[in-house]
Motif scaffolding. Structure first.
Motif, PDB file in Angstrom:
ATOM      1  N   GLY A  12       0.807  -1.224   0.000  1.00 57.93           N
ATOM      2  CA  GLY A  12       0.000   0.000   0.000  1.00 57.93           C
ATOM      3  C   GLY A  12       0.833   1.263   0.000  1.00 57.93           C
ATOM      4  N   LEU A  13       1.856   1.317   0.847  1.00 61.51           N
ATOM      5  CA  LEU A  13       2.696   2.503   0.937  1.00 61.51           C
ATOM      6  C   LEU A  13       3.502   2.692  -0.348  1.00 61.51           C
ATOM      7  N   GLN A  14       4.018   1.608  -0.869  1.00 62.73           N
ATOM      8  CA  GLN A  14       4.808   1.673  -2.099  1.00 62.73           C
ATOM      9  C   GLN A  14       3.928   2.085  -3.284  1.00 62.73           C
ATOM     10  N   ALA A  15       2.707   1.588  -3.333  1.00 64.27           N
ATOM     11  CA  ALA A  15       1.787   1.950  -4.414  1.00 64.27           C
ATOM     12  C   ALA A  15       1.421   3.430  -4.330  1.00 64.27           C
ATOM     13  N   ALA A  16       1.193   3.924  -3.109  1.00 59.63           N
ATOM     14  CA  ALA A  16       0.866   5.340  -2.931  1.00 59.63           C
ATOM     15  C   ALA A  16       2.038   6.215  -3.362  1.00 59.63           C
ATOM     16  N   ALA A  17       3.246   5.815  -3.022  1.00 58.94           N
ATOM     17  CA  ALA A  17       4.431   6.574  -3.416  1.00 58.94           C
ATOM     18  C   ALA A  17       4.570   6.589  -4.934  1.00 58.94           C
ATOM     19  N   SER A  18       4.294   5.469  -5.581  1.00 60.62           N
ATOM     20  CA  SER A  18       4.371   5.413  -7.042  1.00 60.62           C
ATOM     21  C   SER A  18       3.350   6.343  -7.685  1.00 60.62           C
ATOM     22  N   ARG A  19       2.129   6.367  -7.134  1.00 56.67           N
ATOM     23  CA  ARG A  19       1.095   7.267  -7.665  1.00 56.67           C
ATOM     24  C   ARG A  19       1.528   8.715  -7.509  1.00 56.67           C
ATOM     25  N   LYS A  20       2.065   9.045  -6.359  1.00 57.81           N
ATOM     26  CA  LYS A  20       2.514  10.412  -6.089  1.00 57.81           C
ATOM     27  C   LYS A  20       3.622  10.800  -7.077  1.00 57.81           C
ATOM     28  N   LEU A  21       4.586   9.913  -7.264  1.00 59.54           N
ATOM     29  CA  LEU A  21       5.684  10.194  -8.188  1.00 59.54           C
ATOM     30  C   LEU A  21       5.201  10.329  -9.620  1.00 59.54           C
ATOM     31  N   SER A  22       4.197   9.557  -9.989  1.00 58.79           N
ATOM     32  CA  SER A  22       3.705   9.614 -11.367  1.00 58.79           C
ATOM     33  C   SER A  22       3.011  10.937 -11.666  1.00 58.79           C
ATOM     34  N   MET A  23       2.562  11.636 -10.635  1.00 54.12           N
ATOM     35  CA  MET A  23       1.872  12.909 -10.828  1.00 54.12           C
ATOM     36  C   MET A  23       2.835  14.079 -10.966  1.00 54.12           C
ATOM     37  N   GLY A  25       5.040  16.641 -12.361  1.00 55.90           N
ATOM     38  CA  GLY A  25       5.187  17.140 -13.722  1.00 55.90           C
ATOM     39  C   GLY A  25       3.965  16.915 -14.587  1.00 55.90           C
ATOM     40  N   GLY A  26       3.001  16.186 -14.085  1.00 58.25           N
ATOM     41  CA  GLY A  26       1.799  15.917 -14.872  1.00 58.25           C
ATOM     42  C   GLY A  26       0.728  16.940 -14.587  1.00 58.25           C
ATOM     43  N   PRO A  27      -0.343  16.887 -15.346  1.00 61.02           N
ATOM     44  CA  PRO A  27      -1.413  17.852 -15.127  1.00 61.02           C
ATOM     45  C   PRO A  27      -2.086  17.634 -13.773  1.00 61.02           C
ATOM     46  N   LYS A  28      -2.249  18.690 -13.055  1.00 57.61           N
ATOM     47  CA  LYS A  28      -2.899  18.604 -11.758  1.00 57.61           C
ATOM     48  C   LYS A  28      -4.307  19.192 -11.813  1.00 57.61           C
ATOM     49  N   MET A  29      -4.585  19.897 -12.899  1.00 56.43           N
ATOM     50  CA  MET A  29      -5.897  20.502 -13.097  1.00 56.43           C
ATOM     51  C   MET A  29      -6.378  20.125 -14.497  1.00 56.43           C
ATOM     52  N   SER A  30      -7.682  20.011 -14.633  1.00 56.37           N
ATOM     53  CA  SER A  30      -8.236  19.746 -15.957  1.00 56.37           C
ATOM     54  C   SER A  30      -8.175  21.033 -16.784  1.00 56.37           C
ATOM     55  N   ALA A  31      -8.374  20.903 -18.078  1.00 59.57           N
ATOM     56  CA  ALA A  31      -8.382  22.074 -18.957  1.00 59.57           C
ATOM     57  C   ALA A  31      -9.469  23.061 -18.543  1.00 59.57           C
ATOM     58  N   GLU A  32     -10.613  22.534 -18.127  1.00 62.82           N
ATOM     59  CA  GLU A  32     -11.709  23.399 -17.686  1.00 62.82           C
ATOM     60  C   GLU A  32     -11.325  24.151 -16.415  1.00 62.82           C
ATOM     61  N   GLU A  33     -10.657  23.465 -15.481  1.00 64.61           N
ATOM     62  CA  GLU A  33     -10.232  24.111 -14.234  1.00 64.61           C
ATOM     63  C   GLU A  33      -9.192  25.197 -14.506  1.00 64.61           C
ATOM     64  N   VAL A  34      -8.259  24.935 -15.422  1.00 65.99           N
ATOM     65  CA  VAL A  34      -7.239  25.930 -15.774  1.00 65.99           C
ATOM     66  C   VAL A  34      -7.921  27.155 -16.393  1.00 65.99           C
ATOM     67  N   ALA A  35      -8.822  26.925 -17.346  1.00 62.73           N
ATOM     68  CA  ALA A  35      -9.525  28.030 -18.003  1.00 62.73           C
ATOM     69  C   ALA A  35     -10.312  28.853 -16.994  1.00 62.73           C
ATOM     70  N   HIS A  36     -10.990  28.187 -16.086  1.00 69.03           N
ATOM     71  CA  HIS A  36     -11.805  28.872 -15.094  1.00 69.03           C
ATOM     72  C   HIS A  36     -10.932  29.713 -14.153  1.00 69.03           C
ATOM     73  N   ALA A  37      -9.850  29.120 -13.679  1.00 66.95           N
ATOM     74  CA  ALA A  37      -8.953  29.838 -12.768  1.00 66.95           C
ATOM     75  C   ALA A  37      -8.346  31.061 -13.454  1.00 66.95           C
TER      76      ALA A  37
END
Length: 93
Positions: A12-23, A25-37
């Motif tokens: 579980g801890l290793q999987a959570a760390a992998s998910r965190k690392l995969s994010m 540099g990746g998009p953290k907001m959708s295109a709609e959220e970026v446009a709205h902000a």
């Protein structure tokens, strides 16, 4: 011939760390959220549009600690959402 070892499942801890690392540099907001902000940031004069050398435009972002002002060029998807926000906003004005 070398036998391949079966891959171990991540804990579980290793999987959570992998998910965190995969994010990273990746998009953290959708295109709609970026446009709205950015739509609201423009309303508050926190960002401004600037014309680029190729004739398109981008948002000039707030100054960073190092003195730079990054630019954010909208994607076609962001532009689509932005047009909707501008149209809806005009209808409410």
């Amino acid at each position: 011939m070398k036998k391949e070892k079966p891959k171990k499942k991540k804990g579980g801890l290793q999987a959570a760390a992998s998910r965190k690392l995969s994010m990273i540099g990746g998009p953290k907001m959708s295109a709609e959220e970026v446009a709205h902000a950015l739509f609201h940031m423009e309303e508050r004069n926190e960002v401004e549009r600037t014309v680029l050398e190729d004739g398109t435009w981008a948002w000039l972002m707030p100054q960073q600690a190092d003195g730079r002002r990054p630019i954010l060029k909208p994607t076609p998807e962001i532009l689509e959402h932005l047009r909707r926000f501008e149209t809806d906003h005009e209808a409410h004005a």
